[in-house]
Design a protein around this motif. Structure first.
Motif, PDB file in Angstrom:
ATOM      1  N   PRO A 106       0.836  -1.210   0.000  1.00 33.30           N
ATOM      2  CA  PRO A 106       0.000   0.000   0.000  1.00 33.30           C
ATOM      3  C   PRO A 106       0.868   1.256   0.000  1.00 33.30           C
ATOM      4  O   PRO A 106       1.959   1.275   0.576  1.00 33.30           O
ATOM      5  N   LEU A 107       0.385   2.307  -0.640  1.00 26.74           N
ATOM      6  CA  LEU A 107       1.155   3.543  -0.739  1.00 26.74           C
ATOM      7  C   LEU A 107       1.524   4.085   0.637  1.00 26.74           C
ATOM      8  O   LEU A 107       2.619   4.638   0.823  1.00 26.74           O
ATOM      9  N   ALA A 108       0.639   3.881   1.623  1.00 25.75           N
ATOM     10  CA  ALA A 108       0.916   4.367   2.976  1.00 25.75           C
ATOM     11  C   ALA A 108       2.162   3.714   3.563  1.00 25.75           C
ATOM     12  O   ALA A 108       2.877   4.337   4.358  1.00 25.75           O
ATOM     13  N   VAL A 109       2.437   2.483   3.164  1.00 25.55           N
ATOM     14  CA  VAL A 109       3.630   1.781   3.655  1.00 25.55           C
ATOM     15  C   VAL A 109       4.891   2.464   3.125  1.00 25.55           C
ATOM     16  O   VAL A 109       5.858   2.695   3.872  1.00 25.55           O
ATOM     17  N   TYR A 110       4.899   2.798   1.844  1.00 27.71           N
ATOM     18  CA  TYR A 110       6.059   3.494   1.261  1.00 27.71           C
ATOM     19  C   TYR A 110       6.258   4.860   1.911  1.00 27.71           C
ATOM     20  O   TYR A 110       7.389   5.243   2.224  1.00 27.71           O
ATOM     21  N   HIS A 111       5.172   5.570   2.142  1.00 27.86           N
ATOM     22  CA  HIS A 111       5.278   6.886   2.774  1.00 27.86           C
ATOM     23  C   HIS A 111       5.797   6.767   4.201  1.00 27.86           C
ATOM     24  O   HIS A 111       6.548   7.640   4.668  1.00 27.86           O
ATOM     25  N   ARG A 112       5.430   5.703   4.879  1.00 26.15           N
ATOM     26  CA  ARG A 112       5.906   5.525   6.249  1.00 26.15           C
ATOM     27  C   ARG A 112       7.419   5.315   6.286  1.00 26.15           C
ATOM     28  O   ARG A 112       8.103   5.818   7.179  1.00 26.15           O
ATOM     29  N   TYR A 113       7.932   4.595   5.311  1.00 27.77           N
ATOM     30  CA  TYR A 113       9.376   4.341   5.267  1.00 27.77           C
ATOM     31  C   TYR A 113      10.154   5.547   4.743  1.00 27.77           C
ATOM     32  O   TYR A 113      11.151   5.966   5.334  1.00 27.77           O
ATOM     33  N   PHE A 114       9.716   6.095   3.617  1.00 29.70           N
ATOM     34  CA  PHE A 114      10.489   7.139   2.945  1.00 29.70           C
ATOM     35  C   PHE A 114      10.207   8.548   3.472  1.00 29.70           C
ATOM     36  O   PHE A 114      11.068   9.415   3.425  1.00 29.70           O
ATOM     37  N   ARG A 115       8.979   8.780   3.907  1.00 34.84           N
ATOM     38  CA  ARG A 115       8.577  10.110   4.376  1.00 34.84           C
ATOM     39  C   ARG A 115       8.842  11.178   3.314  1.00 34.84           C
ATOM     40  O   ARG A 115       9.312  12.283   3.606  1.00 34.84           O
ATOM     41  N   CYS A 116       8.579  10.818   2.081  1.00 40.69           N
ATOM     42  CA  CYS A 116       8.654  11.760   0.972  1.00 40.69           C
ATOM     43  C   CYS A 116       7.736  11.241  -0.125  1.00 40.69           C
ATOM     44  O   CYS A 116       7.103  10.193   0.033  1.00 40.69           O
ATOM     45  N   GLU A 117       7.657  11.938  -1.225  1.00 34.43           N
ATOM     46  CA  GLU A 117       6.827  11.474  -2.327  1.00 34.43           C
ATOM     47  C   GLU A 117       7.425  10.214  -2.941  1.00 34.43           C
ATOM     48  O   GLU A 117       8.648  10.072  -3.040  1.00 34.43           O
ATOM     49  N   VAL A 118       6.550   9.303  -3.327  1.00 31.48           N
ATOM     50  CA  VAL A 118       6.987   8.052  -3.944  1.00 31.48           C
ATOM     51  C   VAL A 118       6.168   7.845  -5.213  1.00 31.48           C
ATOM     52  O   VAL A 118       4.944   7.949  -5.191  1.00 31.48           O
ATOM     53  N   GLU A 119       6.853   7.563  -6.324  1.00 35.08           N
ATOM     54  CA  GLU A 119       6.173   7.403  -7.601  1.00 35.08           C
ATOM     55  C   GLU A 119       6.610   6.105  -8.264  1.00 35.08           C
ATOM     56  O   GLU A 119       7.764   5.677  -8.127  1.00 35.08           O
ATOM     57  N   PHE A 120       5.678   5.492  -8.997  1.00 39.26           N
ATOM     58  CA  PHE A 120       5.906   4.184  -9.598  1.00 39.26           C
ATOM     59  C   PHE A 120       5.744   4.235 -11.114  1.00 39.26           C
ATOM     60  O   PHE A 120       5.241   5.204 -11.674  1.00 39.26           O
ATOM     61  N   ASP A 121       6.218   3.165 -11.750  1.00 42.04           N
ATOM     62  CA  ASP A 121       6.165   3.059 -13.207  1.00 42.04           C
ATOM     63  C   ASP A 121       6.923   4.209 -13.868  1.00 42.04           C
ATOM     64  O   ASP A 121       6.532   4.717 -14.912  1.00 42.04           O
ATOM     65  N   ARG A 122       8.031   4.612 -13.241  1.00 42.69           N
ATOM     66  CA  ARG A 122       8.905   5.656 -13.788  1.00 42.69           C
ATOM     67  C   ARG A 122       9.938   5.026 -14.714  1.00 42.69           C
ATOM     68  O   ARG A 122      10.034   3.814 -14.846  1.00 42.69           O
TER      69      ARG A 122
END
Length: 255
Positions: A228-244
């Motif tokens: 889930p996107l919330a999991v990535y935000h919890r780890y990185f604490r910044c914007e996270v984008e996929f399929d780049r």
């Protein structure tokens, strides 16, 4: 010509910036940029492996905390290590060196067996700090700026592993800098856990090496989200984008 613009996100400013970064990279080194396209990256291992069988050796410090994390999740770390051919020395400590292929397969297997899709990020978070980087970490700590440290790492990425390619891309307006980390062995699908580990380790390492003054603005992944996107935000604490178009982190040129 900005051939990547068809993959821009809805956010106009960020989309233009992402596109400009890739566009600059293509103008400056089109051969290098083509290496990170999905489908084409998988063609590189066969070419690189001709130069030797040990180019993908990786320092086993990347396994720091692996045993503890597996046990905490109810798994058998020794069995997981053995399944990918990693021997365990006295005191349940892995050998001093492994291969990138072993590391990728280990993270992938652990994520499946432990039903933990964010296992790669869990391990990176478990290791958070500067000791992970060894000689490169020492150089980075003594660099004049974090940007200078990253420039050094880009030029000497083979010290980390010959199976990793670290590249620097600058946006057209020079307001953003992206550092990509591409794994040059294994199929694209096999790299996901390792890539998430690598980018979070780099993100947390930037914080640790600069006492929290520097961190990535945006994390970019070539694959689609597996948590889930919330999991990535919890780890990185910044914007996270996929399929780049690249796996990497975007920093400010003032860092």
């Amino acid at each position: 010509m900005r051939r990547m613009c068809g993959l821009m996100l809805g956010n106009g400013k960020r989309a233009v910036m992402q596109c400009a970064i890739v566009d600059d990279a293509m103008r400056g080194d089109s051969k290098r940029m083509s290496a990170v396209h999905k489908g084409e990256a998988d063609q590189l291992p066969s070419l690189m492996e001709r130069s030797g069988k040990t180019f993908d050796v990786l320092n086993a410090r990347v396994l720091s905390g692996f045993v503890h994390l597996c046990l905490a999740r109810g798994g058998d770390p020794i069995a997981l290590l053995a399944d990918v051919g990693i021997c365990v020395q006295e005191g349940d400590q892995p050998v001093s060196a492994i291969t990138y292929r072993q590391f990728m397969q280990l993270l992938s297997n652990a994520a499946t067996v432990l039903n933990c899709p964010d296992f790669g990020m869990c391990l990176a978070f478990e290791q958070a700090g500067t000791e992970l980087y060894g000689p490169l970490g020492s150089v980075m700590r003594h660099s004049r700026t974090f940007g200078a440290a990253l420039n050094y790492v880009t030029r000497h990425s083979s010290i980390h592993s010959g199976a990793a390619r670290i590249s620097k891309f600058v946006s057209a307006n020079a307001r953003d800098i992206a550092f990509s980390h591409e794994i040059m062995v294994g199929a694209f699908e096999e790299q996901v856990q390792a890539i998430e580990y690598v980018l979070l380790a780099g993100h947390l390492g930037a914080r640790a090496l600069t006492s929290g003054k520097v961190k990535g603005r945006t994390a970019l992944f070539r694959h689609q989200a597996i948590s889930p996107l919330a999991v990535y935000h919890r780890y990185f604490r910044c914007e996270v984008e996929f399929d780049r178009q690249i796996n990497g982190l975007i920093f400010s040129p003032t860092d």
